[in-house]
Design a protein around this motif. Structure first.
Motif, PDB file in Angstrom:
ATOM      1  N   LYS A   1       0.861  -1.105  -0.086  1.00 47.73           N
ATOM      2  CA  LYS A   1      -0.016  -0.060  -0.077  1.00 47.73           C
ATOM      3  C   LYS A   1       0.719   1.321   0.085  1.00 47.73           C
ATOM      4  CE  LYS A   1      -0.654   0.494   5.034  1.00 47.73           C
ATOM      5  NZ  LYS A   1      -1.693   0.702   6.143  1.00 47.73           N
ATOM      6  N   PHE A   2       2.094   1.043   0.478  1.00 46.79           N
ATOM      7  CA  PHE A   2       2.924   2.315   0.410  1.00 46.79           C
ATOM      8  C   PHE A   2       3.542   2.726  -0.904  1.00 46.79           C
ATOM      9  CE2 PHE A   2       3.274   0.786   4.785  1.00 46.79           C
ATOM     10  CZ  PHE A   2       2.295   1.506   5.542  1.00 46.79           C
ATOM     11  N   SER A   3       3.561   1.726  -2.059  1.00 48.56           N
ATOM     12  CA  SER A   3       3.872   1.908  -3.379  1.00 48.56           C
ATOM     13  C   SER A   3       3.669   3.273  -3.886  1.00 48.56           C
ATOM     14  CB  SER A   3       3.621   0.808  -4.207  1.00 48.56           C
ATOM     15  OG  SER A   3       3.954  -0.380  -3.883  1.00 48.56           O
ATOM     16  N   HIS A   4       2.317   3.841  -3.696  1.00 45.53           N
ATOM     17  CA  HIS A   4       1.821   5.167  -4.153  1.00 45.53           C
ATOM     18  C   HIS A   4       3.071   6.176  -3.726  1.00 45.53           C
ATOM     19  CE1 HIS A   4       0.145   7.099  -0.535  1.00 45.53           C
ATOM     20  NE2 HIS A   4       0.183   6.224   0.134  1.00 45.53           N
ATOM     21  N   CYS A   5       3.398   6.095  -2.681  1.00 47.11           N
ATOM     22  CA  CYS A   5       4.391   7.285  -2.305  1.00 47.11           C
ATOM     23  C   CYS A   5       5.654   7.400  -3.165  1.00 47.11           C
ATOM     24  CB  CYS A   5       5.148   6.788  -0.650  1.00 47.11           C
ATOM     25  SG  CYS A   5       3.801   6.789   0.368  1.00 47.11           S
ATOM     26  N   ILE A   6       5.960   6.401  -4.012  1.00 49.08           N
ATOM     27  CA  ILE A   6       6.832   6.135  -4.951  1.00 49.08           C
ATOM     28  C   ILE A   6       6.381   6.814  -6.460  1.00 49.08           C
ATOM     29  CG2 ILE A   6       8.910   5.124  -6.208  1.00 49.08           C
ATOM     30  CD1 ILE A   6       9.334   5.958  -3.283  1.00 49.08           C
ATOM     31  N   THR A   7       5.127   6.055  -6.452  1.00 51.36           N
ATOM     32  CA  THR A   7       4.606   5.912  -8.158  1.00 51.36           C
ATOM     33  C   THR A   7       3.832   7.398  -8.381  1.00 51.36           C
ATOM     34  OG1 THR A   7       2.850   4.763  -7.557  1.00 51.36           O
ATOM     35  CG2 THR A   7       4.577   3.422  -8.192  1.00 51.36           C
ATOM     36  N   GLU A   8       3.435   8.021  -7.369  1.00 53.24           N
ATOM     37  CA  GLU A   8       2.788   9.188  -7.470  1.00 53.24           C
ATOM     38  C   GLU A   8       3.403  10.547  -7.107  1.00 53.24           C
ATOM     39  OE1 GLU A   8      -0.906   8.641  -5.327  1.00 53.24           O
ATOM     40  OE2 GLU A   8      -1.563   6.680  -6.355  1.00 53.24           O
ATOM     41  N   GLY A   9       3.002  11.504  -7.702  1.00 51.67           N
ATOM     42  CA  GLY A   9       4.040  12.668  -7.255  1.00 51.67           C
ATOM     43  C   GLY A   9       5.288  12.843  -7.661  1.00 51.67           C
ATOM     44  N   LYS A  10       6.086  13.649  -7.099  1.00 49.66           N
ATOM     45  CA  LYS A  10       7.500  13.860  -7.589  1.00 49.66           C
ATOM     46  C   LYS A  10       8.475  12.775  -7.162  1.00 49.66           C
ATOM     47  CE  LYS A  10       8.528  16.852  -3.538  1.00 49.66           C
ATOM     48  NZ  LYS A  10       8.554  18.371  -3.288  1.00 49.66           N
ATOM     49  N   ALA A  11       8.117  11.862  -6.203  1.00 47.00           N
ATOM     50  CA  ALA A  11       9.139  10.978  -5.823  1.00 47.00           C
ATOM     51  C   ALA A  11       9.836   9.967  -7.046  1.00 47.00           C
ATOM     52  CB  ALA A  11       8.548  10.151  -4.747  1.00 47.00           C
ATOM     53  N   TYR A  12       8.914   9.609  -7.839  1.00 46.24           N
ATOM     54  CA  TYR A  12       9.471   8.905  -8.969  1.00 46.24           C
ATOM     55  C   TYR A  12      10.594   9.560  -9.866  1.00 46.24           C
ATOM     56  CZ  TYR A  12       9.412   5.912 -13.141  1.00 46.24           C
ATOM     57  OH  TYR A  12      10.287   5.156 -14.234  1.00 46.24           O
ATOM     58  N   ASP A  13      10.272  10.630 -10.222  1.00 43.57           N
ATOM     59  CA  ASP A  13      11.409  11.585 -10.836  1.00 43.57           C
ATOM     60  C   ASP A  13      12.396  11.730 -10.136  1.00 43.57           C
ATOM     61  OD1 ASP A  13       9.576  11.473 -12.926  1.00 43.57           O
ATOM     62  OD2 ASP A  13       8.438  13.571 -12.629  1.00 43.57           O
ATOM     63  N   GLN A  14      12.273  11.982  -8.824  1.00 47.20           N
ATOM     64  CA  GLN A  14      13.344  12.179  -7.899  1.00 47.20           C
ATOM     65  C   GLN A  14      14.357  11.145  -8.001  1.00 47.20           C
ATOM     66  OE1 GLN A  14      12.117  12.957  -3.945  1.00 47.20           O
ATOM     67  NE2 GLN A  14      14.084  13.296  -3.148  1.00 47.20           N
ATOM     68  N   LEU A  15      13.718  10.082  -7.841  1.00 47.57           N
ATOM     69  CA  LEU A  15      14.788   8.861  -7.814  1.00 47.57           C
ATOM     70  C   LEU A  15      15.135   8.630  -9.281  1.00 47.57           C
ATOM     71  CD1 LEU A  15      12.553   6.364  -5.273  1.00 47.57           C
ATOM     72  CD2 LEU A  15      14.568   7.685  -4.801  1.00 47.57           C
TER      73      LEU A  15
ATOM     74  N   LEU B   1      18.362  10.683  -9.459  1.00 50.50           N
ATOM     75  CA  LEU B   1      19.339   9.951  -8.617  1.00 50.50           C
ATOM     76  C   LEU B   1      19.702   8.879  -9.258  1.00 50.50           C
ATOM     77  CD1 LEU B   1      18.007  10.395  -4.977  1.00 50.50           C
ATOM     78  CD2 LEU B   1      20.021  11.358  -5.890  1.00 50.50           C
ATOM     79  N   LEU B   2      19.223   8.134  -9.963  1.00 55.35           N
ATOM     80  CA  LEU B   2      19.669   6.873 -10.730  1.00 55.35           C
ATOM     81  C   LEU B   2      20.588   7.239 -11.899  1.00 55.35           C
ATOM     82  CD1 LEU B   2      19.024   3.839 -10.563  1.00 55.35           C
ATOM     83  CD2 LEU B   2      17.377   4.045 -12.345  1.00 55.35           C
ATOM     84  N   THR B   3      20.100   8.123 -12.583  1.00 56.26           N
ATOM     85  CA  THR B   3      20.810   8.722 -13.800  1.00 56.26           C
ATOM     86  C   THR B   3      22.115   9.599 -13.734  1.00 56.26           C
ATOM     87  OG1 THR B   3      19.297  10.377 -14.150  1.00 56.26           O
ATOM     88  CG2 THR B   3      18.710   8.448 -15.163  1.00 56.26           C
ATOM     89  N   THR B   4      22.117   9.910 -12.285  1.00 59.74           N
ATOM     90  CA  THR B   4      23.448  10.914 -12.100  1.00 59.74           C
ATOM     91  C   THR B   4      24.260  10.352 -11.122  1.00 59.74           C
ATOM     92  OG1 THR B   4      22.228  12.129 -10.312  1.00 59.74           O
ATOM     93  CG2 THR B   4      22.082  12.933 -12.610  1.00 59.74           C
ATOM     94  N   SER B   5      23.881   9.360 -10.485  1.00 62.46           N
ATOM     95  CA  SER B   5      24.746   8.757  -9.399  1.00 62.46           C
ATOM     96  C   SER B   5      25.851   7.653  -9.998  1.00 62.46           C
ATOM     97  CB  SER B   5      24.058   8.172  -8.376  1.00 62.46           C
ATOM     98  OG  SER B   5      24.825   7.315  -7.550  1.00 62.46           O
TER      99      SER B   5
ATOM    100  N   THR C   1      20.100   0.153  -4.928  1.00 65.17           N
ATOM    101  CA  THR C   1      19.165   0.438  -3.686  1.00 65.17           C
ATOM    102  C   THR C   1      17.769   0.971  -4.545  1.00 65.17           C
ATOM    103  OG1 THR C   1      20.797   0.771  -1.967  1.00 65.17           O
ATOM    104  CG2 THR C   1      18.693   1.643  -1.791  1.00 65.17           C
ATOM    105  N   ILE C   2      18.288   1.937  -5.374  1.00 67.27           N
ATOM    106  CA  ILE C   2      17.174   2.837  -6.011  1.00 67.27           C
ATOM    107  C   ILE C   2      16.478   1.610  -7.090  1.00 67.27           C
ATOM    108  CG2 ILE C   2      16.386   4.584  -7.841  1.00 67.27           C
ATOM    109  CD1 ILE C   2      18.825   6.038  -6.634  1.00 67.27           C
ATOM    110  N   LYS C   3      17.207   0.770  -7.934  1.00 70.86           N
ATOM    111  CA  LYS C   3      16.740   0.080  -8.481  1.00 70.86           C
ATOM    112  C   LYS C   3      15.706  -1.062  -7.686  1.00 70.86           C
ATOM    113  CE  LYS C   3      17.642  -1.198 -12.474  1.00 70.86           C
ATOM    114  NZ  LYS C   3      16.845  -0.960 -13.629  1.00 70.86           N
ATOM    115  N   TYR C   4      16.122  -1.491  -6.703  1.00 70.13           N
ATOM    116  CA  TYR C   4      15.161  -2.241  -5.737  1.00 70.13           C
ATOM    117  C   TYR C   4      13.888  -1.659  -5.474  1.00 70.13           C
ATOM    118  CZ  TYR C   4      13.890  -5.222  -1.742  1.00 70.13           C
ATOM    119  OH  TYR C   4      13.322  -6.218  -0.989  1.00 70.13           O
TER     120      TYR C   4
ATOM    121  N   GLY D   1       9.061  -1.376 -15.502  1.00 70.06           N
ATOM    122  CA  GLY D   1       8.783  -1.327 -16.920  1.00 70.06           C
ATOM    123  C   GLY D   1       8.778   0.456 -17.304  1.00 70.06           C
ATOM    124  N   ARG D   2       8.896   1.147 -16.362  1.00 75.06           N
ATOM    125  CA  ARG D   2       8.818   2.571 -16.692  1.00 75.06           C
ATOM    126  C   ARG D   2      10.507   3.086 -16.749  1.00 75.06           C
ATOM    127  NH1 ARG D   2       5.316   5.788 -12.490  1.00 75.06           N
ATOM    128  NH2 ARG D   2       6.036   7.470 -13.828  1.00 75.06           N
ATOM    129  N   LEU D   3      11.298   2.481 -16.624  1.00 72.21           N
ATOM    130  CA  LEU D   3      12.733   2.703 -16.498  1.00 72.21           C
ATOM    131  C   LEU D   3      13.348   2.648 -17.955  1.00 72.21           C
ATOM    132  CD1 LEU D   3      14.170   1.112 -13.240  1.00 72.21           C
ATOM    133  CD2 LEU D   3      13.411   3.338 -13.507  1.00 72.21           C
TER     134      LEU D   3
END
Length: 227
Positions: free
Chosen positions: A184-198, A201-205, A213-216, A225-227
């Protein structure tokens, strides 16, 4: 007597009650020594018997971190103590949750976050690390942390400050462990700005462990599938 076994609950509590009354630099030095000693007793290697004995310290430790100013350096040492006592120990994690420990850690994170400074950044990483030790591989504790809105709070902290890769990994591992507890906490990542934020980080780190960790986190949210 086995030297690897620490003394009983009553003696440990008596010792720590005395330390709680010491103030200033002396107290900080004492906490540093004591927490390192406890860490050796309970986690070098893990000793569940000693962890169970030291579990009696959790209410005292929580009282300390909630009654002292957030800038008190002794809080870091007490957080390290909490982490050592609950690490990989479901029973102790449950006890800390049942005595309101997760709520107090969440309050401390939010309190520290309101004071923007370099010291605050370091302090919050310590608190989140302790929180993570309390919820790792414990669904009930992870769910409570999620219900306390810790994912959003941690991600906001990630966005507001510059962090070293090791600190980012610590922060995001806590997010991952909350996500593990319930879908139920998945929406914290998939909705809003969290996904783009991660994704940013994924593309710049350049740090491989942070990348994993981010991939996990994404895999937990079923958005690979969105990556």
């Amino acid at each position: 007597m086995d030297p690897s076994v620490v003394y009983g609950d009553h003696m440990i509590q008596k010792c720590f009650l005395k330390i709680f009354t010491v103030k200033g630099f002396t107290a900080n030095a004492l906490w540093s020594v004591i927490t390192k000693a406890v860490a050796v007793c309970v986690n070098n290697p893990q000793n569940e018997r000693n962890q169970s004995v030291c579990c009696s310290l959790l209410p005292l430790a929580l009282k300390f971190i909630t009654s002292e100013p957030p800038q008190n350096p002794g809080i870091r040492h007490v957080l390290a103590l909490i982490s050592s006592v609950v690490a990989n120990n479901t029973s102790n994690q449950n006890r800390l949750r049942q005595c309101g420990g997760l709520e107090e850690l969440a309050k401390l994170i939010k309190l520290q976050q309101s004071n923007h400074s370099d010291l605050t950044v370091s302090n919050i990483v310590y608190v989140v690390s302790a929180l993570d030790a309390c919820i790792a591989d414990n669904a009930s504790s992870g769910i409570e942390a999620g219900n306390l809105d810790m994912i959003s709070v941690i991600l906001q902290f990630v966005e507001d400050f510059d962090h070293e890769p090791a600190d980012l990994k610590t922060l995001l591992l806590a997010v991952a462990h909350i996500l593990e507890s319930h879908e139920k906490f998945s929406h914290c990542i998939t909705e809003g700005k969290a996904y783009d934020q991660l994704v940013k980080l994924l593309t710049t780190s350049q740090d491989e462990e942070l990348f994993k960790t981010i991939k996990y986190i994404f895999s937990l949210c079923r958005v690979k599938g969105r990556l």
